[in-house]
Design a protein around this motif. Structure first.
Motif, PDB file in Angstrom:
ATOM      1  N   VAL A 167       0.843  -1.206   0.000  1.00 20.14           N
ATOM      2  CA  VAL A 167       0.000   0.000   0.000  1.00 20.14           C
ATOM      3  C   VAL A 167       0.876   1.254   0.000  1.00 20.14           C
ATOM      4  O   VAL A 167       0.595   2.210  -0.741  1.00 20.14           O
ATOM      5  N   ASP A 168       1.944   1.267   0.804  1.00 21.62           N
ATOM      6  CA  ASP A 168       2.837   2.437   0.853  1.00 21.62           C
ATOM      7  C   ASP A 168       3.435   2.735  -0.519  1.00 21.62           C
ATOM      8  O   ASP A 168       3.483   3.890  -0.951  1.00 21.62           O
ATOM      9  N   ILE A 169       3.894   1.695  -1.208  1.00 19.69           N
ATOM     10  CA  ILE A 169       4.521   1.875  -2.519  1.00 19.69           C
ATOM     11  C   ILE A 169       3.502   2.360  -3.547  1.00 19.69           C
ATOM     12  O   ILE A 169       3.760   3.286  -4.314  1.00 19.69           O
ATOM     13  N   VAL A 170       2.326   1.739  -3.548  1.00 16.48           N
ATOM     14  CA  VAL A 170       1.279   2.135  -4.503  1.00 16.48           C
ATOM     15  C   VAL A 170       0.821   3.568  -4.221  1.00 16.48           C
ATOM     16  O   VAL A 170       0.665   4.367  -5.143  1.00 16.48           O
ATOM     17  N   ALA A 171       0.622   3.908  -2.945  1.00 21.42           N
ATOM     18  CA  ALA A 171       0.183   5.265  -2.588  1.00 21.42           C
ATOM     19  C   ALA A 171       1.210   6.298  -3.036  1.00 21.42           C
ATOM     20  O   ALA A 171       0.854   7.327  -3.608  1.00 21.42           O
ATOM     21  N   ARG A 172       2.479   6.017  -2.796  1.00 21.23           N
ATOM     22  CA  ARG A 172       3.530   6.952  -3.212  1.00 21.23           C
ATOM     23  C   ARG A 172       3.528   7.125  -4.735  1.00 21.23           C
ATOM     24  O   ARG A 172       3.681   8.219  -5.257  1.00 21.23           O
ATOM     25  N   THR A 173       3.334   6.028  -5.445  1.00 18.32           N
ATOM     26  CA  THR A 173       3.321   6.085  -6.909  1.00 18.32           C
ATOM     27  C   THR A 173       2.093   6.842  -7.407  1.00 18.32           C
ATOM     28  O   THR A 173       2.182   7.604  -8.368  1.00 18.32           O
ATOM     29  N   LEU A 174       0.952   6.641  -6.754  1.00 19.25           N
ATOM     30  CA  LEU A 174      -0.255   7.378  -7.150  1.00 19.25           C
ATOM     31  C   LEU A 174      -0.109   8.873  -6.891  1.00 19.25           C
ATOM     32  O   LEU A 174      -0.686   9.683  -7.619  1.00 19.25           O
ATOM     33  N   MET A 175       0.654   9.242  -5.875  1.00 14.42           N
ATOM     34  CA  MET A 175       0.871  10.662  -5.592  1.00 14.42           C
ATOM     35  C   MET A 175       1.796  11.296  -6.616  1.00 14.42           C
ATOM     36  O   MET A 175       1.842  12.512  -6.744  1.00 14.42           O
ATOM     37  N   THR A 176       2.541  10.467  -7.327  1.00 13.76           N
ATOM     38  CA  THR A 176       3.459  10.974  -8.337  1.00 13.76           C
ATOM     39  C   THR A 176       2.653  11.398  -9.550  1.00 13.76           C
ATOM     40  O   THR A 176       1.946  10.603 -10.151  1.00 13.76           O
ATOM     41  N   SER A 177       2.784  12.633  -9.897  1.00 15.80           N
ATOM     42  CA  SER A 177       2.038  13.179 -11.022  1.00 15.80           C
ATOM     43  C   SER A 177       2.497  12.548 -12.326  1.00 15.80           C
ATOM     44  O   SER A 177       3.674  12.234 -12.499  1.00 15.80           O
ATOM     45  N   THR A 178       1.575  12.369 -13.244  1.00  9.10           N
ATOM     46  CA  THR A 178       1.935  11.809 -14.551  1.00  9.10           C
ATOM     47  C   THR A 178       2.040  12.875 -15.627  1.00  9.10           C
ATOM     48  O   THR A 178       2.463  12.601 -16.734  1.00  9.10           O
ATOM     49  N   ASP A 179       1.664  14.136 -15.291  1.00  4.17           N
ATOM     50  CA  ASP A 179       1.731  15.182 -16.313  1.00  4.17           C
ATOM     51  C   ASP A 179       2.719  16.308 -15.992  1.00  4.17           C
ATOM     52  O   ASP A 179       3.011  17.124 -16.830  1.00  4.17           O
ATOM     53  N   HIS A 180       3.224  16.356 -14.771  1.00  3.47           N
ATOM     54  CA  HIS A 180       4.284  17.304 -14.428  1.00  3.47           C
ATOM     55  C   HIS A 180       5.026  16.784 -13.202  1.00  3.47           C
ATOM     56  O   HIS A 180       4.573  15.888 -12.528  1.00  3.47           O
ATOM     57  N   GLU A 181       6.182  17.370 -12.925  1.00  2.74           N
ATOM     58  CA  GLU A 181       7.000  16.917 -11.801  1.00  2.74           C
ATOM     59  C   GLU A 181       6.315  17.251 -10.475  1.00  2.74           C
ATOM     60  O   GLU A 181       5.969  18.399 -10.223  1.00  2.74           O
ATOM     61  N   PRO A 182       6.113  16.251  -9.608  1.00  2.68           N
ATOM     62  CA  PRO A 182       5.468  16.484  -8.324  1.00  2.68           C
ATOM     63  C   PRO A 182       6.449  17.092  -7.317  1.00  2.68           C
ATOM     64  O   PRO A 182       7.581  16.675  -7.220  1.00  2.68           O
ATOM     65  N   MET A 183       5.987  18.088  -6.606  1.00  4.38           N
ATOM     66  CA  MET A 183       6.829  18.755  -5.627  1.00  4.38           C
ATOM     67  C   MET A 183       6.354  18.412  -4.220  1.00  4.38           C
ATOM     68  O   MET A 183       5.166  18.394  -3.949  1.00  4.38           O
ATOM     69  N   THR A 184       7.292  18.150  -3.322  1.00  2.00           N
ATOM     70  CA  THR A 184       6.942  17.937  -1.920  1.00  2.00           C
ATOM     71  C   THR A 184       7.133  19.216  -1.131  1.00  2.00           C
ATOM     72  O   THR A 184       6.558  19.390  -0.077  1.00  2.00           O
ATOM     73  N   GLN A 185       7.969  20.095  -1.663  1.00  2.00           N
ATOM     74  CA  GLN A 185       8.240  21.353  -1.005  1.00  2.00           C
ATOM     75  C   GLN A 185       8.534  22.382  -2.085  1.00  2.00           C
ATOM     76  O   GLN A 185       9.219  22.089  -3.053  1.00  2.00           O
ATOM     77  N   MET A 186       7.998  23.586  -1.908  1.00  2.00           N
ATOM     78  CA  MET A 186       8.198  24.595  -2.934  1.00  2.00           C
ATOM     79  C   MET A 186       8.291  25.968  -2.279  1.00  2.00           C
ATOM     80  O   MET A 186       7.550  26.266  -1.344  1.00  2.00           O
ATOM     81  N   THR A 187       9.220  26.785  -2.747  1.00  4.88           N
ATOM     82  CA  THR A 187       9.388  28.146  -2.263  1.00  4.88           C
ATOM     83  C   THR A 187       9.440  29.076  -3.459  1.00  4.88           C
ATOM     84  O   THR A 187      10.116  28.791  -4.438  1.00  4.88           O
ATOM     85  N   GLU A 188       8.711  30.183  -3.384  1.00  4.76           N
ATOM     86  CA  GLU A 188       8.714  31.166  -4.462  1.00  4.76           C
ATOM     87  C   GLU A 188       8.979  32.547  -3.880  1.00  4.76           C
ATOM     88  O   GLU A 188       8.671  32.798  -2.726  1.00  4.76           O
ATOM     89  N   SER A 189       9.535  33.410  -4.671  1.00  6.44           N
ATOM     90  CA  SER A 189       9.704  34.822  -4.306  1.00  6.44           C
ATOM     91  C   SER A 189       9.185  35.656  -5.461  1.00  6.44           C
ATOM     92  O   SER A 189       9.086  35.187  -6.585  1.00  6.44           O
ATOM     93  N   ALA A 190       8.907  36.922  -5.204  1.00  9.26           N
ATOM     94  CA  ALA A 190       8.327  37.754  -6.256  1.00  9.26           C
ATOM     95  C   ALA A 190       9.361  38.612  -6.973  1.00  9.26           C
ATOM     96  O   ALA A 190       9.743  38.336  -8.089  1.00  9.26           O
ATOM     97  N   LEU A 191       9.837  39.631  -6.346  1.00 11.30           N
ATOM     98  CA  LEU A 191      10.683  40.587  -7.044  1.00 11.30           C
ATOM     99  C   LEU A 191      12.115  40.087  -7.236  1.00 11.30           C
ATOM    100  O   LEU A 191      12.811  40.543  -8.130  1.00 11.30           O
ATOM    101  N   GLY A 192      12.542  39.167  -6.424  1.00 14.93           N
ATOM    102  CA  GLY A 192      13.883  38.609  -6.569  1.00 14.93           C
ATOM    103  C   GLY A 192      13.934  37.462  -7.562  1.00 14.93           C
ATOM    104  O   GLY A 192      14.982  36.896  -7.822  1.00 14.93           O
ATOM    105  N   TYR A 193      12.809  37.112  -8.140  1.00 15.11           N
ATOM    106  CA  TYR A 193      12.698  36.014  -9.109  1.00 15.11           C
ATOM    107  C   TYR A 193      13.361  34.728  -8.621  1.00 15.11           C
ATOM    108  O   TYR A 193      14.194  34.150  -9.290  1.00 15.11           O
ATOM    109  N   SER A 194      13.001  34.298  -7.449  1.00 13.80           N
ATOM    110  CA  SER A 194      13.596  33.088  -6.866  1.00 13.80           C
ATOM    111  C   SER A 194      12.554  31.972  -6.822  1.00 13.80           C
ATOM    112  O   SER A 194      11.373  32.222  -6.601  1.00 13.80           O
ATOM    113  N   PHE A 195      13.005  30.748  -7.049  1.00 14.69           N
ATOM    114  CA  PHE A 195      12.132  29.577  -6.969  1.00 14.69           C
ATOM    115  C   PHE A 195      12.979  28.389  -6.548  1.00 14.69           C
ATOM    116  O   PHE A 195      14.078  28.187  -7.054  1.00 14.69           O
ATOM    117  N   SER A 196      12.494  27.584  -5.619  1.00 18.19           N
ATOM    118  CA  SER A 196      13.180  26.347  -5.262  1.00 18.19           C
ATOM    119  C   SER A 196      12.147  25.312  -4.851  1.00 18.19           C
ATOM    120  O   SER A 196      11.043  25.651  -4.434  1.00 18.19           O
TER     121      SER A 196
END
Length: 140
Positions: A66-95
């Motif tokens: 179940v753990d393996i299947v659940a992790r795979t189902l959480m993996t997006s099939t149309d774009h890269e799945p992110m677990t953590q994301m940070t954005e900034s506005a005027l400094g044009y930063s993304f991680s």
């Protein structure tokens, strides 16, 4: 062959499936079960026999599946799945951190360890010169 977990196990141990996940989950349950069988065979074990002989072990195999299947189902099939994301506005930063770098099905070493399917390291010596003859004439 029988899968080590069912759709009902997936729902009970993880979450209710969305309509479009049912078919993918069914196929993933087969693939993951067969992959675990192959991993067990690599270390000289028969996972089906082990599951039949121990209900507690069968429950652990179900949980890992179940753990393996659940992790795979959480993996997006149309774009890269992110677990953590940070954005900034005027400094044009993304991680960000990706859930599964490179995508695809993978089994963690910790999951194989839970199943007792880890390869044990062995230490061995190869005598490249062959056996040597000892002169034991001076000993009693």
């Amino acid at each position: 062959m029988k899968t080590f977990a069912t759709i009902n196990d997936l729902i009970a141990l993880w979450r209710p499936l969305k309509h479009d996940e049912n078919q993918r989950a069914s196929k993933l349950l087969e693939v993951v079960s067969d992959t675990l069988r192959v991993e067990a065979k690599r270390v000289g074990k028969n996972l089906d026999t082990m599951v039949e002989n121990s209900q507690p072990y069968a429950n652990v195999v179900t949980s890992v599946t179940v753990d393996i299947v659940a992790r795979t189902l959480m993996t997006s099939t149309d774009h890269e799945p992110m677990t953590q994301m940070t954005e900034s506005a005027l400094g044009y930063s993304f991680s960000g951190s990706y859930l599964v770098p490179g995508g695809g099905l993978f089994i963690k070493d910790s999951e194989l360890k839970r199943l007792g399917l880890t390869k044990k390291q062995r230490i061995g010596v190869i005598d490249i010169y062959g056996e040597s003859e000892r002169d034991t004439s001076h000993t009693n």
